[in-house]
Design an enzyme around this catalytic site. Structure first.
Site, PDB file in Angstrom:
ATOM      1  N   ARG A  59       0.803  -1.218   0.000  1.00 51.57           N
ATOM      2  CA  ARG A  59       0.000   0.000   0.000  1.00 51.57           C
ATOM      3  C   ARG A  59       0.841   1.274   0.000  1.00 51.57           C
ATOM      4  O   ARG A  59       0.353   2.332  -0.378  1.00 51.57           O
ATOM      5  CB  ARG A  59      -1.006  -0.041   1.144  1.00 51.57           C
ATOM      6  CG  ARG A  59      -2.104  -1.099   0.894  1.00 51.57           C
ATOM      7  CD  ARG A  59      -3.047  -1.263   2.058  1.00 51.57           C
ATOM      8  NE  ARG A  59      -2.386  -1.649   3.276  1.00 51.57           N
ATOM      9  CZ  ARG A  59      -2.158  -2.897   3.659  1.00 51.57           C
ATOM     10  NH1 ARG A  59      -2.563  -3.904   2.896  1.00 51.57           N
ATOM     11  NH2 ARG A  59      -1.546  -3.162   4.799  1.00 51.57           N
ATOM     12  N   GLU A  96       5.410 -10.173  14.300  1.00 52.52           N
ATOM     13  CA  GLU A  96       4.906 -10.732  15.551  1.00 52.52           C
ATOM     14  C   GLU A  96       4.748 -12.252  15.470  1.00 52.52           C
ATOM     15  O   GLU A  96       4.752 -12.940  16.470  1.00 52.52           O
ATOM     16  CB  GLU A  96       3.579 -10.083  15.947  1.00 52.52           C
ATOM     17  CG  GLU A  96       2.467 -10.346  14.953  1.00 52.52           C
ATOM     18  CD  GLU A  96       1.182  -9.619  15.292  1.00 52.52           C
ATOM     19  OE1 GLU A  96       0.205 -10.294  15.617  1.00 52.52           O
ATOM     20  OE2 GLU A  96       1.186  -8.382  15.219  1.00 52.52           O
TER      21      GLU A  96
END
Length: 171
Positions: A59, A96
């Site tokens: 993006r 993560e």
């Protein structure tokens, strides 16, 4: 900023349960919203003499070229592995839930160029930190890191502390 924030769609439990995904496609579909977001970022960096704007896949590619155009600068992409056809450098970084890799063309940044880094979202700062390290390894001087959205509760600025961090919308 509330007008722009209202243009961002929140998608619950995407990409996994418990995450409220900030979908910018609704903001991008709105001509006034897109223009305002790009102008706000461009105006913040107009006086900085930016040579190249670096956009991060995927993006960041949407915003960075428009900002580069506004600033009279060039555009360089940072991509996922296997997408760039020429000589490149790569960097692995922690997520993560594992690791990921990004790449930039070796000639995407010339030594001494003044660089603005752009992505759609600042979360933990891991992706942008890796991108900054690659740009600096090529000799670029990073003048700032700009984001459309910042998730302030994740404190991603901490991982980008040496840089000027600018975000249009904060959650």
């Amino acid at each position: 900023m509330n007008e722009l924030k209202n243009l961002v769609r929140e998608v619950p439990d995407f990409p996994k349960k418990g995450i409220s995904f900030k979908d910018i496609t609704t903001l991008l579909q709105n001509p006034k919203g897109l223009r305002a977001a790009v102008e706000i970022i461009s105006d913040h960096y107009k006086s900085k003499k930016i040579d190249v704007v670096v956009g991060t896949e995927a993006r960041g590619f949407i915003l960075a070229p428009i900002i580069a155009f506004n600033l009279g600068a060039g555009f360089t992409p940072i991509r996922k592995p296997g997408k760039l056809p020429y000589e490149k450098i790569s960097m692995s970084y922690a997520l993560e839930y594992g690791t990921d890799v990004l790449e930039i063309h070796k000639d995407g940044i010339r030594k001494g160029q003044q660089v603005l880094m752009v992505d759609d979202l600042l979360a933990t700062g891991g992706t942008m930190s890796a991108c900054c390290k690659m740009v600096e390894s090529l000799g670029g001087n990073i003048l700032g890191c700009a984001f459309l959205i910042e998730l302030t509760f994740l404190n991603g600025k901490k991982n980008l502390s040496p840089y000027d961090i600018f975000s249009v919308i904060q959650y």
